[in-house]
Scaffold this motif. Structure first.
Motif, short mmCIF file in Angstrom:
data_model
loop_
_atom_site.label_atom_id
_atom_site.label_comp_id
_atom_site.label_asym_id
_atom_site.label_seq_id
_atom_site.Cartn_x
_atom_site.Cartn_y
_atom_site.Cartn_z
N LEU A 51 0.82 -1.21 0.00
CA LEU A 51 0.00 0.00 0.00
C LEU A 51 0.85 1.25 0.00
O LEU A 51 2.02 1.24 0.41
N VAL A 52 0.23 2.31 -0.50
CA VAL A 52 0.87 3.62 -0.55
C VAL A 52 -0.05 4.62 0.14
O VAL A 52 -1.19 4.81 -0.29
N PRO A 53 0.42 5.25 1.22
CA PRO A 53 -0.37 6.30 1.86
C PRO A 53 -0.19 7.62 1.11
O PRO A 53 0.89 7.90 0.59
N GLU A 54 -1.27 8.37 1.02
CA GLU A 54 -1.24 9.67 0.36
C GLU A 54 -1.92 10.71 1.23
O GLU A 54 -2.72 10.37 2.09
N CYS B 217 1.83 0.19 10.91
CA CYS B 217 3.04 0.66 10.23
C CYS B 217 3.04 2.17 10.15
O CYS B 217 2.00 2.78 9.90
N GLU B 218 4.21 2.76 10.31
CA GLU B 218 4.34 4.20 10.11
C GLU B 218 4.29 4.50 8.62
O GLU B 218 4.72 3.68 7.80
N THR B 219 3.75 5.65 8.28
CA THR B 219 3.68 6.05 6.87
C THR B 219 4.89 6.86 6.45
O THR B 219 5.15 6.99 5.26
N GLY B 220 5.60 7.43 7.40
CA GLY B 220 6.62 8.41 7.08
C GLY B 220 5.94 9.74 6.82
O GLY B 220 4.71 9.86 6.91
N GLY C 74 3.46 8.99 1.08
CA GLY C 74 4.37 8.50 2.10
C GLY C 74 5.15 7.32 1.54
O GLY C 74 5.11 7.04 0.34
N ARG C 75 5.85 6.63 2.41
CA ARG C 75 6.66 5.50 1.95
C ARG C 75 5.77 4.33 1.53
O ARG C 75 4.69 4.13 2.08
N HIS C 76 6.20 3.59 0.55
CA HIS C 76 5.48 2.40 0.11
C HIS C 76 5.67 1.34 1.19
O HIS C 76 6.78 1.12 1.67
N ILE C 77 4.59 0.67 1.56
CA ILE C 77 4.62 -0.33 2.62
C ILE C 77 4.30 -1.68 2.01
O ILE C 77 3.25 -1.86 1.40
#
Length: 167
Positions: free
Chosen positions: A62-65, A105-108, A116-119
Motif C-alpha cells: 500500500l501507498v499512503p497519500e 506501520c508508520e507512513t513516514g 508516504g513510503r510504500h509499505i
C-alpha cells in the motif's frame, strides 16, 4: 525525523496494550502533539494498494497519500485481518505487530498532495484460509482532522487464488 516515526508506532502499541489513550489525548490525537501538528491541522489521508492470498501467506502493498490541506510529519496505518497471524513474523521496517490479527506501520512524512513510503508486508497466517478479510485504516495521524474517512478506511476480501485485489 526517525524518532517521530517510531513514536507513532510505539503509541499505537501502547494503546493496544493499555486499552486506552494517554492522559489528555482523545481519538485521533496524542498528548503533546510532539510531531508538530497543531490542533487546527487538517489532512486528507488516503490509502491505495493491493492484497493477495496464497495458502497461509497474505501479501499486502500500500501507498499512503495526503491530499491536504496540511502536511503530516507521520501517521500510522493499521491492518486488521479476519484470520490469526502466525506466531513469527518478519515485518517491514517501521511496522509492529499490534495483536493476534493486527499490524501497524508508520507512513513516514505525508507532504501536502504527496505520498508516504510504500509499505510492503508478507504476513504468515497461523493456518491456511480460503479467504481473509483485510481492513485498512488510520490508527493515528498526529491529531489532524480528516473529514474524508471514506478514502482511508478499506475492507478487502482476498480469496486464496493468488490474484491481487486492488483498493
Amino acid at each position: 525525523m526517525r524518532r517521530v516515526a517510531v513514536r507513532s508506532v510505539v503509541l499505537a502499541g501502547l494503546l493496544v496494550l493499555t486499552g486506552g489513550l494517554p492522559a489528555g489525548a482523545h481519538a485521533g490525537t496524542r498528548a503533546g502533539a510532539h510531531a508538530g501538528v497543531g490542533p487546527e491541522s487538517e489532512a486528507d489521508v488516503a490509502y491505495h494498494g493491493r492484497v493477495s492470498l496464497t495458502g497461509a501467506r497474505l501479501r499486502l502493498w500500500l501507498v499512503p497519500e495526503n491530499e491536504g490541506p496540511s502536511a503530516l510529519p507521520n501517521a500510522t496505518v493499521r491492518v486488521r485481518l479476519s484470520a490469526d497471524l502466525a506466531d513469527r513474523q518478519e515485518l517491514s521496517e517501521g511496522c509492529a505487530r499490534a495483536g493476534q490479527r493486527e499490524v501497524v506501520c508508520e507512513t513516514g512524512p505525508l507532504p501536502l498532495h504527496g505520498r508516504g513510503r510504500h509499505i510492503g508486508l508478507v504476513l504468515g497466517l497461523r493456518e491456511r484460509a480460503s479467504e481473509v478479510v483485510v481492513r485498512v485504516d488510520t490508527w493515528w495521524n498526529g491529531g489532524a482532522t480528516d473529514r474524508h474517512l471514506e478514502n482511508n478506511e478499506h475492507v478487502v476480501l482476498a480469496l486464496d487464488t493468488g490474484d491481487p485485489y486492488v483498493f
